[in-house]
Design an enzyme around this catalytic site. Structure first.
Site, PDB file in Angstrom:
ATOM      1  N   ASP A  45       0.838  -1.201   0.000  1.00 59.36           N
ATOM      2  CA  ASP A  45       0.000   0.000   0.000  1.00 59.36           C
ATOM      3  C   ASP A  45       0.877   1.257   0.000  1.00 59.36           C
ATOM      4  O   ASP A  45       0.370   2.373  -0.044  1.00 59.36           O
ATOM      5  CB  ASP A  45      -1.019   0.000   1.151  1.00 59.36           C
ATOM      6  CG  ASP A  45      -0.391  -0.004   2.519  1.00 59.36           C
ATOM      7  OD1 ASP A  45       0.841  -0.136   2.633  1.00 59.36           O
ATOM      8  OD2 ASP A  45      -1.155   0.112   3.514  1.00 59.36           O
ATOM      9  N   SER A  46       2.207   1.050  -0.003  1.00 61.24           N
ATOM     10  CA  SER A  46       3.133   2.163  -0.293  1.00 61.24           C
ATOM     11  C   SER A  46       2.839   2.746  -1.671  1.00 61.24           C
ATOM     12  O   SER A  46       3.344   3.821  -1.998  1.00 61.24           O
ATOM     13  CB  SER A  46       4.583   1.679  -0.227  1.00 61.24           C
ATOM     14  OG  SER A  46       4.788   0.562  -1.074  1.00 61.24           O
ATOM     15  N   ASP A  84      -1.060  -6.107   0.137  1.00 60.65           N
ATOM     16  CA  ASP A  84      -1.446  -5.459   1.394  1.00 60.65           C
ATOM     17  C   ASP A  84      -2.956  -5.274   1.479  1.00 60.65           C
ATOM     18  O   ASP A  84      -3.588  -4.794   0.526  1.00 60.65           O
ATOM     19  CB  ASP A  84      -0.808  -4.059   1.482  1.00 60.65           C
ATOM     20  CG  ASP A  84       0.550  -4.062   2.142  1.00 60.65           C
ATOM     21  OD1 ASP A  84       0.890  -5.044   2.835  1.00 60.65           O
ATOM     22  OD2 ASP A  84       1.278  -3.060   1.964  1.00 60.65           O
ATOM     23  N   LYS A 112      -1.066  -9.307   3.412  1.00 62.53           N
ATOM     24  CA  LYS A 112      -0.324  -8.759   4.549  1.00 62.53           C
ATOM     25  C   LYS A 112      -1.204  -7.764   5.264  1.00 62.53           C
ATOM     26  O   LYS A 112      -1.919  -6.998   4.623  1.00 62.53           O
ATOM     27  CB  LYS A 112       0.981  -8.108   4.076  1.00 62.53           C
ATOM     28  CG  LYS A 112       1.786  -7.446   5.197  1.00 62.53           C
ATOM     29  CD  LYS A 112       3.232  -7.166   4.806  1.00 62.53           C
ATOM     30  CE  LYS A 112       3.475  -5.961   3.955  1.00 62.53           C
ATOM     31  NZ  LYS A 112       3.056  -4.675   4.559  1.00 62.53           N
ATOM     32  N   GLU A 114      -1.353  -5.119   8.999  1.00 66.08           N
ATOM     33  CA  GLU A 114      -0.547  -4.475  10.029  1.00 66.08           C
ATOM     34  C   GLU A 114      -1.223  -4.582  11.383  1.00 66.08           C
ATOM     35  O   GLU A 114      -2.431  -4.376  11.490  1.00 66.08           O
ATOM     36  CB  GLU A 114      -0.357  -2.984   9.698  1.00 66.08           C
ATOM     37  CG  GLU A 114       0.348  -2.729   8.377  1.00 66.08           C
ATOM     38  CD  GLU A 114       0.529  -1.238   8.087  1.00 66.08           C
ATOM     39  OE1 GLU A 114       0.214  -0.401   8.957  1.00 66.08           O
ATOM     40  OE2 GLU A 114       0.991  -0.926   6.972  1.00 66.08           O
ATOM     41  N   GLU A 181       9.282  -3.806  10.596  1.00 69.12           N
ATOM     42  CA  GLU A 181       9.730  -2.548   9.978  1.00 69.12           C
ATOM     43  C   GLU A 181      10.284  -1.613  11.042  1.00 69.12           C
ATOM     44  O   GLU A 181       9.616  -1.326  12.045  1.00 69.12           O
ATOM     45  CB  GLU A 181       8.557  -1.873   9.238  1.00 69.12           C
ATOM     46  CG  GLU A 181       8.964  -0.528   8.624  1.00 69.12           C
ATOM     47  CD  GLU A 181       7.997   0.024   7.582  1.00 69.12           C
ATOM     48  OE1 GLU A 181       7.046  -0.692   7.195  1.00 69.12           O
ATOM     49  OE2 GLU A 181       8.196   1.173   7.158  1.00 69.12           O
TER      50      GLU A 181
HETATM   51  O1  KIV Z   1       3.653  -1.065   1.508  1.00 70.10           O
HETATM   52  C1  KIV Z   1       4.845  -1.423   1.535  1.00 70.10           C
HETATM   53  O2  KIV Z   1       5.639  -1.174   0.614  1.00 70.10           O
HETATM   54  C2  KIV Z   1       5.298  -2.155   2.709  1.00 70.10           C
HETATM   55  C3  KIV Z   1       6.771  -2.388   2.829  1.00 70.10           C
HETATM   56  C4  KIV Z   1       7.477  -1.124   3.161  1.00 70.10           C
HETATM   57  C5  KIV Z   1       7.093  -3.450   3.805  1.00 70.10           C
HETATM   58  O3  KIV Z   1       4.506  -2.519   3.531  1.00 70.10           O
HETATM   59 NA    NA Z   2       2.443  -1.628   3.327  1.00 66.96          NA
END
Ligand code: KIV
Ligand code: NA
Length: 264
Positions: A45-46, A84, A112, A114, A181
């Site tokens: 989600d980056s 994510d 994934k 959080e 992280e």
């Molecule tokens: O969204 C992302 O790119 C991430 C990584 C920084 C681990 O969660």
């Molecule tokens: Na992320």
């Protein structure tokens, strides 16, 4: 490379071979990353930051994640595709299943999410439905407004102990992978030893089982100040492909991350 599965990563942890992970958001990058030996492709989600130009990951929607997951899945060769679950899309088991199923149908091999102590029941339900989960601990960018910024997590003993306990509880709940992280090297080492599932690190030192970076950061495409843990792999490379191949090599031989990329 044969198709990477969770069993591949478990066997690598067992044998002590490090694995490499990178983000990708589109088909072209997914193909480059997967053909240069990267085991895990994260549709992070980056993308809120690097694709959409937002300041945080909070505006990213499940629709956005599905679109990019589909793009990545089409370009991927043999990588394990992890997607994510975005901000506030997994606050209960039912919502987590519905949204994860959308990502899986779009081409993800796993999701994934959080969090720490509150995640185990959600992980268990997802796994029962055939959805493997990576739990992202430490600096969790979706919680930026609670954490008060993007800072190293787990320097205080209480917070460190809570993170270790969460890791143990998450493994017991059926979590397939952990991602740490921005945590001190010693804490990442302790968590990696405390669990038998593979642990991925970003800004977490050299002792996790795998490493991950945002691809745009390690290719030096991201404007502004670089985080301490980011290394510019374009500096010594003549192409994107070569930079990524060098990253894989340095993760595997342990030369990345070096001391200067770590928090002590
Ligand atoms: O969204 C992302 O790119 C991430 C990584 C920084 C681990 O969660
Ligand atoms: Na992320």
């Amino acid at each position: 490379m044969a198709k990477v599965t969770l069993q591949t990563l478990a066997a690598m942890k067992e044998s002590g071979e490090k694995f490499a992970c990178l983000t990708a958001y589109d088909s072209t990058f997914a193909n480059i990353v997967s053909t240069q030996g990267v085991e895990v492709i994260l549709v992070g989600d980056s993308l809120g930051n690097v694709i959409q130009g937002e300041n945080t990951t909070l505006p990213v929607t499940v629709d956005d994640m599905c679109y990019h997951t589909r793009c990545v899945a089409r370009g991927n060769e043999d990588g394990l595709v992890m997607a994510d679950l975005p901000f506030a899309s997994y606050h209960d088991e039912e919502q987590a299943i519905i949204n994860s199923a959308r990502l899986m149908r779009a081409g993800a091999d796993m999701v994934k999410l959080e969090g720490e102590g509150w995640l185990p029941p959600i992980v268990t339900r997802l796994r029962e439905q055939g959805i493997p989960v990576c739990a992202h601990l430490g600096l969790t960018p979706q919680l930026v407004n609670v954490l008060g910024g993007y800072k190293v997590q787990g320097r205080e003993i209480d917070r460190a102990n809570a993170m270790i306990q969460a890791a143990i509880d998450l493994e017991a709940a059926g979590t397939a992978l952990l991602l740490l992280e921005c945590v001190p090297v010693s804490l990442a080492r302790e968590i990696t030893k405390a669990v038998s599932i593979p642990v991925i690190g970003i800004g977490a030192g050299p002792d996790t089982d795998g490493q991950i970076l945002v691809s745009y950061d390690m290719l030096d495409l991201t404007p502004g100040r670089k985080a301490r843990f980011v290394k510019n792999f374009m500096e010594q490379a003549g192409s994107t492909q070569e930079a990524i191949a060098n990253y894989v090599k340095e993760v595997k031989d342990g030369s990345y991350p070096a001391e200067e990329h770590c928090f002590n």
